[in-house]
Scaffold this active site. Sequence first.
Site, PDB file in Angstrom:
ATOM      1  N   ASN A 142       0.846  -1.204   0.000  1.00  9.22           N
ATOM      2  CA  ASN A 142       0.000   0.000   0.000  1.00  9.22           C
ATOM      3  C   ASN A 142       0.879   1.251   0.000  1.00  9.22           C
ATOM      4  OD1 ASN A 142       0.481   0.874   2.841  1.00  9.22           O
ATOM      5  ND2 ASN A 142      -0.353  -1.165   3.227  1.00  9.22           N
ATOM      6  N   PHE A 175      -4.069   3.094  14.948  1.00  2.94           N
ATOM      7  CA  PHE A 175      -4.500   4.115  14.005  1.00  2.94           C
ATOM      8  C   PHE A 175      -5.704   3.560  13.249  1.00  2.94           C
ATOM      9  CE2 PHE A 175      -1.641   7.795  13.355  1.00  2.94           C
ATOM     10  CZ  PHE A 175      -0.804   7.552  14.432  1.00  2.94           C
TER      11      PHE A 175
HETATM   12  N1  CTP Z   1      -3.455  -3.353  11.943  1.00  2.00           N
HETATM   13  C1  CTP Z   1      -2.641  -4.392  12.358  1.00  2.00           C
HETATM   14  N2  CTP Z   1      -2.615  -5.553  11.672  1.00  2.00           N
HETATM   15  C2  CTP Z   1      -3.403  -5.744  10.589  1.00  2.00           C
HETATM   16  C3  CTP Z   1      -4.239  -4.683  10.148  1.00  2.00           C
HETATM   17  C4  CTP Z   1      -4.237  -3.510  10.848  1.00  2.00           C
HETATM   18  O1  CTP Z   1      -1.931  -4.227  13.359  1.00  2.00           O
HETATM   19  N3  CTP Z   1      -3.355  -6.890   9.937  1.00  2.00           N
HETATM   20  C5  CTP Z   1      -3.488  -2.126  12.746  1.00  2.00           C
HETATM   21  C6  CTP Z   1      -2.938  -0.900  12.066  1.00  2.00           C
HETATM   22  O2  CTP Z   1      -1.557  -0.742  12.357  1.00  2.00           O
HETATM   23  C7  CTP Z   1      -3.764   0.199  12.709  1.00  2.00           C
HETATM   24  C8  CTP Z   1      -5.094  -0.460  12.988  1.00  2.00           C
HETATM   25  O3  CTP Z   1      -4.836  -1.863  13.017  1.00  2.00           O
HETATM   26  O4  CTP Z   1      -3.216   0.594  13.941  1.00  2.00           O
HETATM   27  C9  CTP Z   1      -6.184  -0.186  12.018  1.00  2.00           C
HETATM   28  O5  CTP Z   1      -5.719  -0.393  10.705  1.00  2.00           O
HETATM   29  P1  CTP Z   1      -6.659  -0.049   9.472  1.00  2.00           P
HETATM   30  O6  CTP Z   1      -5.915  -0.338   8.225  1.00  2.00           O
HETATM   31  O7  CTP Z   1      -7.280   1.289   9.669  1.00  2.00           O
HETATM   32  O8  CTP Z   1      -7.858  -1.064   9.646  1.00  2.00           O
HETATM   33  P2  CTP Z   1      -8.012  -2.586   9.394  1.00  2.00           P
HETATM   34  O9  CTP Z   1      -7.899  -3.305  10.689  1.00  2.00           O
HETATM   35  O10 CTP Z   1      -7.075  -3.022   8.320  1.00  2.00           O
HETATM   36  O11 CTP Z   1      -9.527  -2.685   8.924  1.00  2.00           O
HETATM   37  P3  CTP Z   1     -10.199  -2.205   7.544  1.00  2.00           P
HETATM   38  O12 CTP Z   1      -9.203  -2.484   6.449  1.00  2.00           O
HETATM   39  O13 CTP Z   1     -11.410  -3.054   7.445  1.00  2.00           O
HETATM   40  O14 CTP Z   1     -10.520  -0.755   7.696  1.00  2.00           O
END
Ligand code: CTP
Length: 403
Positions: free
Chosen positions: A209, A326
């Site tokens: 990403n 976050f």
């Molecule tokens: N995060 C994590 N591990 C993952 C996905 C996310 O630790 N596999 C953590 C990110 O570092 C962040 C938080 O979870 O602190 C939220 O990440 P975000 O990308 O906003 O959300 P997702 O959990 O990926 O959910 P979605 O994609 O459905 O919004």
Amino acid sequence: MLTGKKILLIISGGIAAYKSLELIRALKKENAHVKCILTHGGSQFITPLSVAALTQEQVYTDLWSLKDETDMGHIRLSREADLIVIAPASANLMAQMAHGLAEDLASTTLLASNRPIMACPAMNPMMWAHQATQDNIETLKSRDLQIIMPDDGDMACGETGTGRMSEPENILKSIIEHFKENKPLAGQKAIVTSGPTYEAIDPVRFIGNRSSGKQGHAIADALAQAGASVTLITGPVAIADPEGVETIHVESAQEMLEACENKLKQNIDMAICAAAVADWRPKALKEHKLKKQDNQDTLTISFTKTPDILQTISNHGERPTLVVGFAAETQDLLAHAKAKREKKGCDWIVANNVGDKAVFGQNENHVHLITAENTQEWAQTTKREIARDLVGRIVEYFETIKK
Ligand code: CTP
């Protein structure tokens, strides 16, 4: 006292250059090590000999000096200082910095540096007031340069107005203030995740990403400056490791999780998960590069979920006292972010809207801090400022629970 502090003083062109000799004496009195770069302009006002006599060090003047580049390349010169002070900072040198120009030893050293910089402008009042100069000052401030504002008064050129370099004793005060020990998180251990993760499809391709790592790295840096012992676990990014931070480079979500879990064994006080972790990885890693077939128009790859690092840390047997996540959203920011805080079990969520490439890779962000008690909107500002504000909140939090 500034005992042992290494200061690189850059003296650019301006009548105020004579005051920099006074500044060198004051710094030496405080036991600082002072090295100087004298620009061509600066040497029209004071001589390398007087600077060398006061610093008792070689004076650097020439980017193309074979001797200097062998002894002390400009890269080393730019990295070994604890603080770089530009006094006087001419309009020209600040314009070069604002625009990333590297035309002589001073501007090249500044562009190559990752050290804190303090600039003390000095120039004619019209030059100072010019929109170009003011725009450059704003640009430099947004990059965290500290500007010691010029004084008002009569100028050497006969005009009156703002533009006189701040007095050496004021500059010295700011330098001492810069080094004042303010380490409210001393003794605390932190882990910070940052950047994207890359999930391999085959030996040459991955899914990832747009995260630049700027926010996570700034948080690691701010925590270290507040005295915490910080481990930054970062996915692939194009920015430098912060100074004074143990940095572990990983690629995939699984590797990031393993590095975090390893660290959790060491009694971690806080975890800040700023990484944009990939949620999915290809189900099977192809051993060889996927070849396209002649009759093939589409490609289907099956994905499987990656581990949720934030959720794992929040529910871990060795959970840090404070866990901050976050939320990157493109719609219904607050509702989604609040739901994420509860679902993942972290204490706070920093919510940001990442639609329209408005955040990824940029220097600024606009966030909300969501805790169990309330939601606060923070004004749009630089990621570094957000990092410092977040660390301020973390300091308050640990002070409150200590009571
Ligand atoms: N995060 C994590 N591990 C993952 C996905 C996310 O630790 N596999 C953590 C990110 O570092 C962040 C938080 O979870 O602190 C939220 O990440 P975000 O990308 O906003 O959300 P997702 O959990 O990926 O959910 P979605 O994609 O459905 O919004």
